[in-house]
Design an enzyme around this catalytic site. Structure first.
Site, PDB file in Angstrom:
ATOM      1  N   ASP A 168       0.827  -1.203   0.000  1.00 33.25           N
ATOM      2  CA  ASP A 168       0.000   0.000   0.000  1.00 33.25           C
ATOM      3  C   ASP A 168       0.863   1.255   0.000  1.00 33.25           C
ATOM      4  O   ASP A 168       1.706   1.442   0.875  1.00 33.25           O
ATOM      5  CB  ASP A 168      -0.897  -0.022   1.254  1.00 33.25           C
ATOM      6  CG  ASP A 168      -2.162   0.790   1.092  1.00 33.25           C
ATOM      7  OD1 ASP A 168      -2.097   1.872   0.488  1.00 33.25           O
ATOM      8  OD2 ASP A 168      -3.222   0.342   1.580  1.00 33.25           O
ATOM      9  N   THR A 214      -6.745   3.541  -2.331  1.00 34.16           N
ATOM     10  CA  THR A 214      -6.633   2.128  -1.970  1.00 34.16           C
ATOM     11  C   THR A 214      -7.726   1.226  -2.525  1.00 34.16           C
ATOM     12  O   THR A 214      -7.440   0.194  -3.144  1.00 34.16           O
ATOM     13  CB  THR A 214      -6.580   1.992  -0.440  1.00 34.16           C
ATOM     14  OG1 THR A 214      -5.403   2.655   0.031  1.00 34.16           O
ATOM     15  CG2 THR A 214      -6.543   0.535  -0.017  1.00 34.16           C
ATOM     16  N   ARG A 229     -10.719  -3.617   3.149  1.00 34.28           N
ATOM     17  CA  ARG A 229     -10.795  -3.526   1.687  1.00 34.28           C
ATOM     18  C   ARG A 229      -9.576  -4.159   1.017  1.00 34.28           C
ATOM     19  O   ARG A 229      -9.654  -4.636  -0.114  1.00 34.28           O
ATOM     20  CB  ARG A 229     -10.970  -2.079   1.238  1.00 34.28           C
ATOM     21  CG  ARG A 229      -9.907  -1.103   1.718  1.00 34.28           C
ATOM     22  CD  ARG A 229     -10.272   0.326   1.342  1.00 34.28           C
ATOM     23  NE  ARG A 229      -9.323   1.325   1.810  1.00 34.28           N
ATOM     24  CZ  ARG A 229      -9.409   1.942   2.976  1.00 34.28           C
ATOM     25  NH1 ARG A 229     -10.391   1.650   3.816  1.00 34.28           N
ATOM     26  NH2 ARG A 229      -8.509   2.856   3.333  1.00 34.28           N
ATOM     27  N   ASP A 248       1.266   2.388   4.056  1.00 32.72           N
ATOM     28  CA  ASP A 248       0.356   3.501   3.797  1.00 32.72           C
ATOM     29  C   ASP A 248       0.098   4.306   5.066  1.00 32.72           C
ATOM     30  O   ASP A 248       0.117   5.538   5.040  1.00 32.72           O
ATOM     31  CB  ASP A 248      -0.963   2.958   3.242  1.00 32.72           C
ATOM     32  CG  ASP A 248      -1.943   4.053   2.867  1.00 32.72           C
ATOM     33  OD1 ASP A 248      -1.691   4.766   1.871  1.00 32.72           O
ATOM     34  OD2 ASP A 248      -2.963   4.206   3.563  1.00 32.72           O
ATOM     35  N   HIS A 307      -1.301   2.329  -5.280  1.00 30.38           N
ATOM     36  CA  HIS A 307      -1.076   3.713  -5.704  1.00 30.38           C
ATOM     37  C   HIS A 307       0.300   4.099  -5.193  1.00 30.38           C
ATOM     38  O   HIS A 307       0.919   3.361  -4.405  1.00 30.38           O
ATOM     39  CB  HIS A 307      -2.130   4.670  -5.121  1.00 30.38           C
ATOM     40  CG  HIS A 307      -2.312   4.537  -3.633  1.00 30.38           C
ATOM     41  ND1 HIS A 307      -1.404   5.032  -2.724  1.00 30.38           N
ATOM     42  CD2 HIS A 307      -3.273   3.923  -2.903  1.00 30.38           C
ATOM     43  CE1 HIS A 307      -1.818   4.746  -1.495  1.00 30.38           C
ATOM     44  NE2 HIS A 307      -2.940   4.063  -1.577  1.00 30.38           N
ATOM     45  N   HIS A 316      -2.484  10.971  -1.493  1.00 28.09           N
ATOM     46  CA  HIS A 316      -2.402  10.532  -2.892  1.00 28.09           C
ATOM     47  C   HIS A 316      -3.790  10.645  -3.494  1.00 28.09           C
ATOM     48  O   HIS A 316      -4.748  10.994  -2.808  1.00 28.09           O
ATOM     49  CB  HIS A 316      -1.909   9.089  -2.956  1.00 28.09           C
ATOM     50  CG  HIS A 316      -2.599   8.199  -1.965  1.00 28.09           C
ATOM     51  ND1 HIS A 316      -3.831   7.630  -2.193  1.00 28.09           N
ATOM     52  CD2 HIS A 316      -2.247   7.828  -0.707  1.00 28.09           C
ATOM     53  CE1 HIS A 316      -4.197   6.940  -1.122  1.00 28.09           C
ATOM     54  NE2 HIS A 316      -3.262   7.039  -0.209  1.00 28.09           N
TER      55      HIS A 316
END
Length: 547
Positions: A35, A76, A159, A301, A349, A488
């Site tokens: 992530d 994400t 997720r 992340d 990402h 992001h």
């Protein structure tokens, strides 16, 4: 004669691989999503990686050096869905992590499902993949094998586990900060499997949080990062300063929560141990039917958001993640067999530099406030539509109109909404940080294959779920109210350029600088497995892997 015989044998081997039902398929596919990982981290930290992790994947596998997301928003939920579906939000429908639901008129999470309940903990269990509108490569593997293939998803984020595992998964597991255990949803099962319960009983998070997080190497060697004490970093765990070392027992205090684990490298240790446990617990890769393990490392992340891409903390996370990968690959060699499994690694990402850091370095950047923009727009629109609330909300760089405000006269409502959209767009163009805007009409009438920023907005736009106006901010700008940390979501290369690495069975050594999109991952895996592409797939197999 010997050379001719060798060439014939190679040709026969390649033919066998290409035949449907060939026995040379990998016993297990392991998909790894890191992530918020930039492609450049592979080169920036390369000299400090060991030989068994990233370097093994890069040196003995195939690396795409110019891989990008081909849509916005680069976040994400859409990222995980796109990796595994081979399509974009315009088709798979996951337009954000959270987004405004036009039917219920409230913000929903991309995996939120009120018909499901928590299993294994009291955390967020109202979760399923039902909002994802297309199949995944994992779904297609289940269909191809008459559901005999096992598919498991594991992540700290719900997720990150649910979307890759697809609609037909045997299980998806994510972290519950309250109990420090992995949990799931009633979508998959009524109780946790015995192996998950046994793993949870080890209570590893308590051990992880009873230690100090210090740098893996002497801190003076972290020359790829900025100063440890930086004004552009948020304070991890509530510490007075964002500097090493992090005394985790002191930061946790008397709290019984395990949420602190999420922003430490030990969360990646925990996820790796859970992934290893799944190999034995589910007997993955133990028969002739290919199984699929989806792993998503989320801590990169969480820490990346807090401190940005120039922080010592982030570099340390990646050096330790490198060791996690080495441990995982070594376990796969032992449990499945070297050369009998295929791994791909990518990211959902990349990430922007901290805008305030850029501004202070005389670089173009800034912050855009949704609340300020909405207040100014509402004041502006009052003179055109007095007494009417025209805007329902602004989020994910989209403007949602209040359609009820245009229902008084059905004959003119469509025209009024078009006028309102253009008025909003033109006013947005007077605001600092706005590069462009696209109305619903422009996006719906545009070509899915269109190039440039507009094409990325089209591929990220789902007519049934997205807003009425899409906003494109200038490079270096993003929605935020904090000058510390980063995020992001943009269509710019700092958010789109991610690693794509393939390794193992069916993968030749090499690298490519050709442009590829993230939607090429799923059809490539499909071709390796000789199964059909996901239902909404728009990507193409990576030809260089098969040349």
């Amino acid at each position: 004669m010997r050379r001719i015989i060798v060439l014939v044998l190679v040709a026969l081997a390649n033919t066998a691989w290409a035949q449907p039902g060939a026995t040379t398929k990998p016993k297990l596919v392991v998909g790894i999503v890191v992530d918020q990982m930039r492609q450049e981290y592979l080169s920036r930290y390369y000299s400090k990686f060991g030989d068994g992790g990233f370097k093994r994947l890069m040196g003995d596998g195939f690396m795409l050096r110019n891989a990008h997301y081909n849509y916005a928003p680069t976040v994400t939920g859409p990222g995980h869905a796109s990796v595994y579906s081979g399509s974009t939000p315009a088709i798979h429908g996951i337009i954000g992590n959270d987004f405004y639901d036009k039917d219920t008129r409230k913000t929903v999470n991309c995996v939120e499902d009120s018909t499901c309940k928590a299993v294994g903990a009291d955390g967020n269990g109202d979760v399923s993949p039902w909002r994802m509108l297309s199949s995944t490569v994992t779904d297609e593997l289940k269909l191809f094998t008459q559901k005999r293939a096992k598919v498991i998803g594991i992540s700290f984020k719900d997720r990150g586990a649910v979307l890759p595992a697809g609609h037909m998964a045997d299980g998806a597991y994510w972290f519950d900060g309250k109990t420090g255990t992995f949990m799931t949803s009633s979508y998959y099962m009524t109780q946790l499997p015995a192996w998950v319960t046994k793993f949870n009983s080890l209570n590893l998070p308590a051990q992880y949080l009873n230690q100090t997080w210090n740098t893996l190497l002497p801190i003076a060697q972290y020359t790829e990062s900025g100063p440890d004490d930086s004004p552009y970093e948020k304070k991890i765990g509530g510490k007075a300063k964002p500097v090493f070392p992090y005394d985790l027992p002191a930061l946790r205090g008397k709290s019984t929560s395990y949420d602190l684990l999420y922003v430490t490298p030990f969360a990646n240790d925990f996820l790796t141990e859970m992934s290893k446990a799944s190999l034995a617990g589910e007997s993955l890769g133990k028969d002739d039917i290919t199984d699929f393990l989806c792993i998503s490392y989320s801590t990169t992340d969480a820490v990346g958001h807090a401190v940005g891409p120039q922080a010592v903390e982030l570099e340390d996370i990646y050096l330790r993640l490198d060791r996690n990968l080495a441990d995982l690959l070594k376990t796969l060699d032992k449990e499945v067999g070297a050369g009998k499994y295929t791994v791909f690694l990518t990211a959902d990402h990349a990430v922007a530099d901290v805008p305030q850091y850029l501004k202070d370095s005389k670089m173009p950047a800034g912050y855009f406030s949704n609340e300020f923009a909405q207040a100014k727009l509402e004041g502006y629109l009052e003179s055109y539509f007095p007494g009417r609330k025209i805007i329902a909300g602004i989020g994910n760089e989209q403007v949602f109109l209040n359609h009820d405000a245009f229902q008084k006269d059905p004959k003119s409502s469509g025209i009024e909404m078009m006028i309102a959209s253009e008025l909003i767009g033109k006013y947005l163009m007077t605001m600092d940080g706005v590069a462009n805007y696209y109305t619903q009409a422009e996006l719906r009438q545009g070509s899915y294959d269109e190039k440039g920023i507009k094409g990325m907005m089209i591929r990220g736009y789902n007519p049934r779920r997205s807003g009425d106006i899409a906003i494109v901010l200038q490079p270096g700008w993003f929605e935020s109210g904090s000058i510390q940390g980063t995020t992001h979501g943009s269509p710019y290369t700092y958010d789109t350029n991610v690693p794509i690495l393939f390794y193992g069975a069916g993968i030749r050594k090499g690298a490519s600088a050709r442009y590829h999109t993230i939607t090429d991952v799923a059809p490539t895996v499909s071709l390796l497995l000789n199964i059909k592409f996901p239902s909404g797939c728009t990507g193409q197999p990576i030809e260089e892997l098969f040349e």
